[in-house]
Design a protein around this motif. Structure first.
Motif, PDB file in Angstrom:
ATOM      1  N   ARG A  45      13.861 -23.993 -15.360  1.00 41.40           N
ATOM      2  CA  ARG A  45      14.751 -24.988 -14.752  1.00 41.40           C
ATOM      3  C   ARG A  45      14.924 -24.755 -13.252  1.00 41.40           C
ATOM      4  N   LYS A  46      14.882 -23.506 -12.810  1.00 40.93           N
ATOM      5  CA  LYS A  46      14.941 -23.215 -11.366  1.00 40.93           C
ATOM      6  C   LYS A  46      13.738 -23.831 -10.663  1.00 40.93           C
ATOM      7  N   ILE A  47      12.586 -23.696 -11.270  1.00 33.36           N
ATOM      8  CA  ILE A  47      11.360 -24.261 -10.709  1.00 33.36           C
ATOM      9  C   ILE A  47      11.423 -25.788 -10.725  1.00 33.36           C
ATOM     10  N   LEU A  48      11.868 -26.343 -11.842  1.00 28.52           N
ATOM     11  CA  LEU A  48      11.957 -27.802 -11.958  1.00 28.52           C
ATOM     12  C   LEU A  48      12.919 -28.389 -10.934  1.00 28.52           C
ATOM     13  N   THR A  49      13.973 -27.662 -10.611  1.00 29.18           N
ATOM     14  CA  THR A  49      14.924 -28.114  -9.590  1.00 29.18           C
ATOM     15  C   THR A  49      14.224 -28.304  -8.247  1.00 29.18           C
ATOM     16  N   HIS A  50      13.351 -27.375  -7.886  1.00 29.40           N
ATOM     17  CA  HIS A  50      12.588 -27.503  -6.639  1.00 29.40           C
ATOM     18  C   HIS A  50      11.678 -28.726  -6.681  1.00 29.40           C
ATOM     19  N   LEU A  51      11.061 -28.968  -7.819  1.00 27.00           N
ATOM     20  CA  LEU A  51      10.151 -30.111  -7.950  1.00 27.00           C
ATOM     21  C   LEU A  51      10.894 -31.442  -7.908  1.00 27.00           C
ATOM     22  N   VAL A  52      12.097 -31.461  -8.467  1.00 26.91           N
ATOM     23  CA  VAL A  52      12.936 -32.669  -8.399  1.00 26.91           C
ATOM     24  C   VAL A  52      13.333 -32.940  -6.952  1.00 26.91           C
ATOM     25  N   LYS A  53      13.807 -31.899  -6.261  1.00 25.92           N
ATOM     26  CA  LYS A  53      14.230 -32.061  -4.859  1.00 25.92           C
ATOM     27  C   LYS A  53      13.083 -32.540  -3.980  1.00 25.92           C
ATOM     28  N   ALA A  54      11.865 -32.140  -4.313  1.00 25.22           N
ATOM     29  CA  ALA A  54      10.694 -32.549  -3.527  1.00 25.22           C
ATOM     30  C   ALA A  54      10.213 -33.951  -3.894  1.00 25.22           C
ATOM     31  N   GLY A  55      10.819 -34.543  -4.923  1.00 25.50           N
ATOM     32  CA  GLY A  55      10.435 -35.885  -5.330  1.00 25.50           C
ATOM     33  C   GLY A  55       9.137 -35.949  -6.124  1.00 25.50           C
ATOM     34  N   LEU A  56       8.741 -34.839  -6.725  1.00 28.18           N
ATOM     35  CA  LEU A  56       7.513 -34.812  -7.515  1.00 28.18           C
ATOM     36  C   LEU A  56       7.764 -35.148  -8.981  1.00 28.18           C
ATOM     37  N   GLY A  66      15.222 -35.255 -20.107  1.00 30.60           N
ATOM     38  CA  GLY A  66      14.010 -34.479 -19.902  1.00 30.60           C
ATOM     39  C   GLY A  66      13.446 -34.738 -18.522  1.00 30.60           C
ATOM     40  N   TYR A  67      12.214 -34.358 -18.345  1.00 30.74           N
ATOM     41  CA  TYR A  67      11.547 -34.454 -17.050  1.00 30.74           C
ATOM     42  C   TYR A  67      10.282 -35.288 -17.181  1.00 30.74           C
ATOM     43  N   SER A  68       9.930 -35.951 -16.093  1.00 34.26           N
ATOM     44  CA  SER A  68       8.679 -36.707 -16.044  1.00 34.26           C
ATOM     45  C   SER A  68       8.192 -36.762 -14.600  1.00 34.26           C
ATOM     46  N   LEU A  69       6.903 -37.030 -14.455  1.00 36.64           N
ATOM     47  CA  LEU A  69       6.332 -37.147 -13.111  1.00 36.64           C
ATOM     48  C   LEU A  69       6.844 -38.415 -12.437  1.00 36.64           C
ATOM     49  N   VAL A  70       6.968 -38.370 -11.130  1.00 34.24           N
ATOM     50  CA  VAL A  70       7.379 -39.540 -10.349  1.00 34.24           C
ATOM     51  C   VAL A  70       6.160 -40.370  -9.966  1.00 34.24           C
ATOM     52  N   LYS A  71       5.026 -39.701  -9.785  1.00 40.31           N
ATOM     53  CA  LYS A  71       3.806 -40.424  -9.431  1.00 40.31           C
ATOM     54  C   LYS A  71       2.638 -39.883 -10.250  1.00 40.31           C
ATOM     55  N   ALA A  72       1.523 -40.539 -10.151  1.00 37.36           N
ATOM     56  CA  ALA A  72       0.340 -40.178 -10.929  1.00 37.36           C
ATOM     57  C   ALA A  72      -0.152 -38.784 -10.545  1.00 37.36           C
ATOM     58  N   LEU A  78      -1.713 -30.314  -4.349  1.00 41.21           N
ATOM     59  CA  LEU A  78      -1.242 -28.953  -4.579  1.00 41.21           C
ATOM     60  C   LEU A  78      -0.447 -28.436  -3.379  1.00 41.21           C
ATOM     61  N   SER A  79      -0.719 -28.977  -2.203  1.00 42.30           N
ATOM     62  CA  SER A  79       0.067 -28.566  -1.036  1.00 42.30           C
ATOM     63  C   SER A  79       1.510 -29.060  -1.156  1.00 42.30           C
ATOM     64  N   GLU A  80       1.717 -30.224  -1.779  1.00 44.35           N
ATOM     65  CA  GLU A  80       3.085 -30.707  -2.005  1.00 44.35           C
ATOM     66  C   GLU A  80       3.848 -29.745  -2.918  1.00 44.35           C
ATOM     67  N   VAL A  81       3.167 -29.259  -3.932  1.00 42.97           N
ATOM     68  CA  VAL A  81       3.789 -28.316  -4.866  1.00 42.97           C
ATOM     69  C   VAL A  81       4.079 -27.006  -4.146  1.00 42.97           C
ATOM     70  N   TYR A  82       3.122 -26.544  -3.391  1.00 40.76           N
ATOM     71  CA  TYR A  82       3.259 -25.311  -2.611  1.00 40.76           C
ATOM     72  C   TYR A  82       4.472 -25.399  -1.679  1.00 40.76           C
ATOM     73  N   LYS A  83       4.572 -26.506  -0.977  1.00 37.26           N
ATOM     74  CA  LYS A  83       5.694 -26.700  -0.049  1.00 37.26           C
ATOM     75  C   LYS A  83       7.015 -26.824  -0.800  1.00 37.26           C
ATOM     76  N   ALA A  84       6.992 -27.490  -1.942  1.00 34.22           N
ATOM     77  CA  ALA A  84       8.211 -27.646  -2.741  1.00 34.22           C
ATOM     78  C   ALA A  84       8.725 -26.285  -3.212  1.00 34.22           C
TER      79      ALA A  84
END
Length: 136
Positions: A45-56, A66-72, A78-84
């Motif tokens: 959930r800590k990781i998912l929080t970062h991904l939510v804040k990044a809009g992924l 639950g959780y789902s992707l925002v885009k395809a 992978l750089s977006e994930v890295y930065k998030a």
């Protein structure tokens, strides 16, 4: 910029979570996601929080949440994930200039520049790959 996470395990887990979400239809509860990834829900959930804040990804709270992707997956680099995840790429002592070894200022500057340049190389490489590429 927020403080970087020093454990690259977060980045790897974030990638795996995104792959699972990309393979899942509809919302995926954090418990189910943690089970698939063989991870503890609290850590995930800590990781998912970062991904939510990044809009992924998006989160829906509640019993049917639950959780789902925002885009395809092909649109998430992978750089977006890295930065998030604000990952610290190298161990703390890698090219450290704060050590007791006496370097002249130009050597210290060169080491700092090399570390920054290496970070740029990594980001440029990650920009070329998407979550969809990992799913092939």
């Amino acid at each position: 910029m927020a403080e970087k996470v020093s454990n690259t395990r977060w980045f790897g887990m974030a990638l795996k979570a995104l792959i699972v979400l990309a393979s899942n239809e509809g919302l995926c509860p954090s418990g189910k996601l943690a089970e698939k990834l063989e991870s503890k829900s609290v850590f995930l959930r800590k990781i998912l929080t970062h991904l939510v804040k990044a809009g992924l990804i998006q989160a829906k709270e509640g019993r049917d949440g639950g959780y789902s992707l925002v885009k395809a997956p092909s649109e998430i680099t992978l750089s977006e994930v890295y930065k998030a995840m604000k990952v610290e790429t190298f161990p703390k002592e890698f090219l450290s200039v704060e050590s007791k070894v006496c370097f002249d200022p130009s050597t210290r500057d060169a080491l700092c520049e090399l570390r920054e340049e290496m970070e740029t190389w990594i980001l440029e490489g990650l920009e070329q790959k998407t979550i969809a590429d990992l799913m092939k």
